[in-house]
Design a protein around this motif. Structure first.
Motif, PDB file in Angstrom:
ATOM      1  N   PRO A 284       0.828  -1.210   0.000  1.00  0.00           N
ATOM      2  CA  PRO A 284       0.000   0.000   0.000  1.00  0.00           C
ATOM      3  C   PRO A 284       0.858   1.253   0.000  1.00  0.00           C
ATOM      4  N   ASP A 285       0.381   2.288  -0.642  1.00  0.00           N
ATOM      5  CA  ASP A 285       1.110   3.546  -0.761  1.00  0.00           C
ATOM      6  C   ASP A 285       1.441   4.080   0.636  1.00  0.00           C
ATOM      7  N   ALA A 286       2.683   4.402   0.840  1.00  0.00           N
ATOM      8  CA  ALA A 286       3.139   4.840   2.167  1.00  0.00           C
ATOM      9  C   ALA A 286       2.542   6.179   2.575  1.00  0.00           C
ATOM     10  N   SER A 287       2.057   6.973   1.607  1.00  0.00           N
ATOM     11  CA  SER A 287       1.482   8.280   1.940  1.00  0.00           C
ATOM     12  C   SER A 287      -0.009   8.198   2.264  1.00  0.00           C
ATOM     13  N   ALA A 288      -0.611   7.014   2.131  1.00  0.00           N
ATOM     14  CA  ALA A 288      -2.035   6.861   2.437  1.00  0.00           C
ATOM     15  C   ALA A 288      -2.250   6.869   3.942  1.00  0.00           C
ATOM     16  N   GLY A 314       4.907  -5.027   3.516  1.00  0.00           N
ATOM     17  CA  GLY A 314       4.477  -3.636   3.389  1.00  0.00           C
ATOM     18  C   GLY A 314       3.158  -3.398   4.090  1.00  0.00           C
ATOM     19  N   LEU A 315       2.268  -4.390   4.016  1.00  0.00           N
ATOM     20  CA  LEU A 315       0.980  -4.275   4.693  1.00  0.00           C
ATOM     21  C   LEU A 315       1.175  -4.262   6.211  1.00  0.00           C
ATOM     22  N   ARG A 316       2.077  -5.110   6.695  1.00  0.00           N
ATOM     23  CA  ARG A 316       2.338  -5.155   8.143  1.00  0.00           C
ATOM     24  C   ARG A 316       2.941  -3.851   8.641  1.00  0.00           C
ATOM     25  N   VAL A 317       3.866  -3.280   7.887  1.00  0.00           N
ATOM     26  CA  VAL A 317       4.470  -2.000   8.270  1.00  0.00           C
ATOM     27  C   VAL A 317       3.398  -0.908   8.293  1.00  0.00           C
ATOM     28  N   PHE A 318       2.545  -0.903   7.282  1.00  0.00           N
ATOM     29  CA  PHE A 318       1.469   0.089   7.210  1.00  0.00           C
ATOM     30  C   PHE A 318       0.577  -0.006   8.448  1.00  0.00           C
ATOM     31  N   ALA A 349      -1.364 -12.488   5.816  1.00  0.00           N
ATOM     32  CA  ALA A 349      -0.645 -11.345   6.384  1.00  0.00           C
ATOM     33  C   ALA A 349      -0.444 -11.455   7.886  1.00  0.00           C
ATOM     34  N   GLY A 350      -1.322 -12.129   8.602  1.00  0.00           N
ATOM     35  CA  GLY A 350      -1.149 -12.312  10.037  1.00  0.00           C
ATOM     36  C   GLY A 350      -1.485 -11.099  10.874  1.00  0.00           C
ATOM     37  N   LEU A 351      -2.195 -10.123  10.310  1.00  0.00           N
ATOM     38  CA  LEU A 351      -2.603  -8.973  11.110  1.00  0.00           C
ATOM     39  C   LEU A 351      -3.771  -9.323  12.020  1.00  0.00           C
ATOM     40  N   LEU A 352      -4.497 -10.376  11.665  1.00  0.00           N
ATOM     41  CA  LEU A 352      -5.565 -10.917  12.496  1.00  0.00           C
ATOM     42  C   LEU A 352      -5.342 -12.418  12.627  1.00  0.00           C
ATOM     43  N   GLY A 353      -5.992 -13.017  13.610  1.00  0.00           N
ATOM     44  CA  GLY A 353      -5.797 -14.447  13.832  1.00  0.00           C
ATOM     45  C   GLY A 353      -6.730 -15.338  13.017  1.00  0.00           C
ATOM     46  N   LEU A 354      -7.572 -14.763  12.183  1.00  0.00           N
ATOM     47  CA  LEU A 354      -8.553 -15.511  11.410  1.00  0.00           C
ATOM     48  C   LEU A 354      -7.893 -16.597  10.555  1.00  0.00           C
ATOM     49  N   GLU A 355      -8.451 -17.786  10.606  1.00  0.00           N
ATOM     50  CA  GLU A 355      -8.039 -18.875   9.711  1.00  0.00           C
ATOM     51  C   GLU A 355      -9.278 -19.397   9.002  1.00  0.00           C
ATOM     52  N   THR A 356      -9.192 -19.524   7.682  1.00  0.00           N
ATOM     53  CA  THR A 356     -10.334 -19.949   6.886  1.00  0.00           C
ATOM     54  C   THR A 356      -9.932 -21.085   5.947  1.00  0.00           C
ATOM     55  N   SER A 357     -10.947 -21.812   5.504  1.00  0.00           N
ATOM     56  CA  SER A 357     -10.685 -22.961   4.626  1.00  0.00           C
ATOM     57  C   SER A 357     -11.730 -23.050   3.519  1.00  0.00           C
TER      58      SER A 357
END
Length: 436
Positions: A284-288, A314-318, A349-357
């Motif tokens: 994602p754009d760093a300026s967003a 990049g998503l994790r840093v954002f 991404a691991g920003l949430l613990g959700l696991e789906t199948s």
């Protein structure tokens, strides 16, 4: 004043989309400006409409939207020569409990706006009974006016004659009859049609549909039967708050389920949208100031998304400093892992613990009303959000703090509450509108 029509049917899978696209393109070839709309929560068909008409199409939804919002959205058709609203499911199919201005049925839109209905009837396996079905639909609700029918997938001239005679006796006009024609079938997958932007030959397909329909349907008679509609002056626009001022929006074949009216509302409120492609390994754009991951088909691209380290890092840093929100497929990608249809697990991404199948498929479908327990981008705690959920994934784990209390259209509480952790939030439903 534009000529106005609703294209509907007794059920799904009868040919509404094909007829809508064909009529739109055929009239465009005659030099008419055509504006399409989609009744109900469908994020795929509007892109086909835009391909056929060269004008953006938006959804109108009587369960999620009030009358002023619907009037505002359809007012864009005021400068068109023809307005076509494609229905969803059968003409009167909606939910059991009334929403903001209706049950979500196509008939709600037809009655609300006074637009006559053209029914697509597939008489396969029947003859005179098709007339009984059409007559029943005509008479079911007094405020809905039937303009006539188009027969689809007629087996033979004799079959067509039997159906036509029965419809004539019932006082129902037949605009034309389409024999079976495999060349104009639109390809499908588990969430509906394969998206317009994924089909390189979509223009040729629509052209062929237009040629075929013009050959078998009396286009002048259809236009003559249309209503003459004058848009209402509406003071209030859409009740949609953008999630931020500068929005990094995931946008590619894996993240494409976005309601057009949402993006237009964000822009109308002054927000800037900066698209990026996770499939192209873009961050994602760093300026967003906010990142939004819409739904789509991440299950078809799970291995690639898992391998795209630049996107995930990049998503994790954002998310360390700014909000990130995911809807449905985007929510799954924000989670810890996604198991594909072959049973292979992929790290997300691991920003949430959700696991789906998707190996354990189960359809989740229906309107959702969520009351937020915590903020999400653009909305404060206590906000009542209306949306729609449609996916086949199974939740293996949803360990984070629930984002909302979520009800289905009957008022029953459901387990898909959404999640929040740090700056990350996610929901399984796609947002349509906020209650005023």
């Amino acid at each position: 004043m534009p000529a106005s029509l609703v294209i509907s049917a007794p059920a799904s899978g009868v040919g509404k989309t094909t007829l809508t696209l064909a009529l739109a393109r055929a009239w465009r070839k005659r030099g008419l400006n055509v504006q399409c709309f989609k009744s109900g929560p469908d994020y795929i068909d509007p892109a086909f409409h835009a391909a056929a008409t060269e004008r953006a199409s938006v959804n109108v939804d009587s369960w999620a939207m009030d009358r002023s919002t619907i009037a505002h959205l359809v007012s864009r058709g005021g400068d068109a020569d023809v307005v076509l609203a494609e229905g969803s499911m059968g003409l009167f199919d909606g939910v059991a409990a009334r929403g903001v201005s209706g049950t979500g049925a196509t008939a709600d839109i037809a009655e609300m706006l006074g637009w006559p209905v053209v029914l697509v009837i597939d008489p396969s396996g029947q003859a005179q009974t098709a007339a009984a079905i059409a007559a029943g639909l005509r008479d079911y609700r007094a405020g809905v006016r039937l303009a006539g029918v188009v027969l689809n997938r007629v087996a033979s001239p004799r079959h067509e004659d039997l159906v036509r005679r029965a419809l004539k006796e019932a006082g129902i006009k037949v605009f034309g009859a389409l024999p079976r024609h495999a060349e104009i079938s639109l390809p499908k997958r588990h969430l509906g049609l394969v998206q317009a932007e994924e089909q390189a030959e979509i223009g040729k397909l629509i052209d062929e549909a237009a040629r075929f329909v013009a050959e078998h349907v009396d286009l002048d008679a259809v236009l003559h039967a249309a209503g003459k509609w004058s848009p209402q002056a509406v003071a209030n626009g859409l009740n949609v708050t953008p999630p931020g001022q500068r929005i990094a929006l995931a946008r590619d074949a894996a993240f494409s389920f976005v309601y057009p009216h949402m993006l237009e509302a964000w822009r109308a409120a002054g927000a800037e949208i900066v698209p990026f492609s996770p499939l192209a390994n873009e961050a994602p754009d760093a300026s967003a100031d906010v990142c939004w991951l819409p739904g789509g088909y991440p299950e078809l691209h799970a291995a690639k998304l898992a391998a795209n380290a630049r996107f995930r890092s990049g998503l994790r840093v954002f998310a360390e400093t700014r909000p990130v929100h995911g809807e449905c497929g985007g929510y799954m990608v924000l989670g810890a892992g996604l198991t594909d249809a072959d049973g292979i697990s992929h790290e997300m991404a691991g920003l949430l613990g959700l696991e789906t199948s998707f190996a354990k498929r189960r359809m989740h479908l229906g309107y959702r009303l969520a009351e937020l327990a915590a903020p999400m981008p653009g909305h404060q705690p206590g906000a009542r959000l209306r949306g729609h959920e449609f996916h086949y994934s199974t939740i293996l784990a949803q360990p984070d703090t629930p984002l909302a209390v979520v009800h289905d259209a009957t008022g029953a509480v459901i387990a898909e509450t959404g999640s929040r952790r740090g700056h990350a939030t996610g929901t399984f439903f796609h947002l349509i509108a906020e209650d005023r």
